[in-house]
Enzyme design. Structure first.
Site, PDB file in Angstrom:
ATOM      1  N   CYS A   4       9.425  -7.826   7.558  1.00  0.00           N
ATOM      2  CA  CYS A   4      10.854  -7.976   7.885  1.00  0.00           C
ATOM      3  C   CYS A   4      11.152  -9.254   8.651  1.00  0.00           C
ATOM      4  O   CYS A   4      12.266  -9.772   8.607  1.00  0.00           O
ATOM      5  CB  CYS A   4      11.316  -6.818   8.753  1.00  0.00           C
ATOM      6  SG  CYS A   4      10.557  -5.255   8.379  1.00  0.00           S
ATOM      7  N   HIS A  16      12.496   1.295   3.772  1.00  0.00           N
ATOM      8  CA  HIS A  16      12.412   0.351   2.655  1.00  0.00           C
ATOM      9  C   HIS A  16      11.139   0.572   1.849  1.00  0.00           C
ATOM     10  O   HIS A  16      10.142   1.073   2.382  1.00  0.00           O
ATOM     11  CB  HIS A  16      12.364  -1.095   3.191  1.00  0.00           C
ATOM     12  CG  HIS A  16      13.675  -1.618   3.673  1.00  0.00           C
ATOM     13  ND1 HIS A  16      13.828  -2.230   4.900  1.00  0.00           N
ATOM     14  CD2 HIS A  16      14.903  -1.660   3.087  1.00  0.00           C
ATOM     15  CE1 HIS A  16      15.094  -2.611   5.051  1.00  0.00           C
ATOM     16  NE2 HIS A  16      15.764  -2.276   3.968  1.00  0.00           N
TER      17      HIS A  16
HETATM   18  C1  CIR Z   1      17.397  -1.845   9.765  1.00  0.00           C
HETATM   19  O1  CIR Z   1      17.478  -0.613   9.857  1.00  0.00           O
HETATM   20  O2  CIR Z   1      17.971  -2.473   8.885  1.00  0.00           O
HETATM   21  C2  CIR Z   1      16.575  -2.589  10.778  1.00  0.00           C
HETATM   22  N1  CIR Z   1      16.643  -1.915  12.027  1.00  0.00           N
HETATM   23  C3  CIR Z   1      15.132  -2.734  10.321  1.00  0.00           C
HETATM   24  C4  CIR Z   1      14.964  -3.586   9.110  1.00  0.00           C
HETATM   25  C5  CIR Z   1      13.551  -3.695   8.689  1.00  0.00           C
HETATM   26  N2  CIR Z   1      13.437  -4.580   7.581  1.00  0.00           N
HETATM   27  C6  CIR Z   1      12.527  -4.460   6.615  1.00  0.00           C
HETATM   28  O3  CIR Z   1      11.813  -3.455   6.551  1.00  0.00           O
HETATM   29  N3  CIR Z   1      12.498  -5.404   5.671  1.00  0.00           N
END
Ligand code: CIR
Length: 264
Positions: free
Chosen positions: A255, A168
């Site tokens: 996150c 991201h």
């Molecule tokens: C994913 O790949 O969607 C999750 N394992 C990690 C999400 C992390 N979220 C973020 O950076 N906002």
């Protein structure tokens, strides 16, 4: 209200559940340990609450292995919230689950209907604009739909790019104050922060870039002393939280929460 990009009265978090071991990851570095993740998560909530904020703590949702990463489900602005449309198929349903919690707090909640995709992790709200990084999870159509939805609230969206191989946009940057961004060198090299003061993560500490400014503190992952010292030297107050287990799933400090001041 001044400094509304980092002063908040509320946060929403969701407990990690047993299904976390099935969470998405770019590279498998081993299964996350749920007990340890729960301990880190509890410390994170204590840090949020230490600033005086109200934290809405949602129960684990084992139907969605990645649902601890609530940030990706919505964009919370001072005027209202926008429910996202995650680009990861296994995460689409998480956004729908978040919507009623936002409606309970906010007067205005709209949603990205598609066909585009967009995840909250790709959105950095600063005092003057909303930067959205195109990534494997966020496409041009999703950004265009968001741009239209937030225009009536007076927000300008600037489309930027997430570096290749980076999950991201905010995996590689965080807002520290109205003018200051913490960024990896590889992201800042794109020029996207040319009008901001930039503090770079220390060499080899790119994973420290996913931190958050939350009221008076910067919450950052533990284990990145060079970056921590640079943030301290710039005059910020730092709180370090263990992130070893979320890191196995490419997750970090931003996150784990939605941060906002609800408007009625
Ligand atoms: C994913 O790949 O969607 C999750 N394992 C990690 C999400 C992390 N979220 C973020 O950076 N906002």
């Amino acid at each position: 209200m001044l400094n509304r990009s980092y002063r908040f009265t509320h946060a929403i978090t969701r407990k990690p559940g047993r299904s976390i071991t099935g969470g998405l990851r770019a590279v498998d570095t081993g299964a996350p340990d749920l007990e340890m993740m729960l301990n880190h998560h509890a410390a994170y909530i204590v840090a949020l609450k230490s600033t005086g904020a109200t934290v809405v703590e949602l129960d684990a949702s084992d139907d969605f292995p990645d649902s601890v990463f609530v940030e990706d489900t919505a964009l919370c602005l001072p005027e209202g919230a926008v429910v996202m449309r995650p680009g990861a198929p296994s995460r689409l349903g998480e956004a729908a689950e978040m919507a009623p919690h936002l409606r309970a707090l906010y007067g205005q909640v709209s949603e990205i209907k598609g066909p585009g995709f967009i995840e909250g992790g790709d959105i950095l709200v600063t005092e003057r604009e909303i930067l959205v990084g195109r990534s494997a999870r966020t496409d041009a159509a999703g950004i265009a739909e968001l741009t239209k939805l937030v225009a009536p609230w007076g927000h300008k969206v600037r489309e930027v790019f997430t570096p290749p191989g980076v999950l991201h946009f905010k995996t590689d940057c965080s807002l520290l104050d109205g003018d200051t961004i913490l960024s990896t060198e590889r992201l800042a090299a794109s020029g996207c922060f040319d009008n901001y003061r930039v503090i770079h993560t220390a060499a080899g500490e790119e994973a420290a870039a996913n931190s958050i400014r939350f009221n008076d503190i910067v919450i950052m992952p533990a284990g990145f002393p060079g970056t921590r010292d640079a943030i301290l030297a710039a005059g910020f107050t730092v709180q370090e939280i263990g992130n070893s287990e979320c890191a196995k799933l490419d997750g970090g400090m931003s996150c784990l929460s939605l941060r906002f001041t609800p408007a009625r």
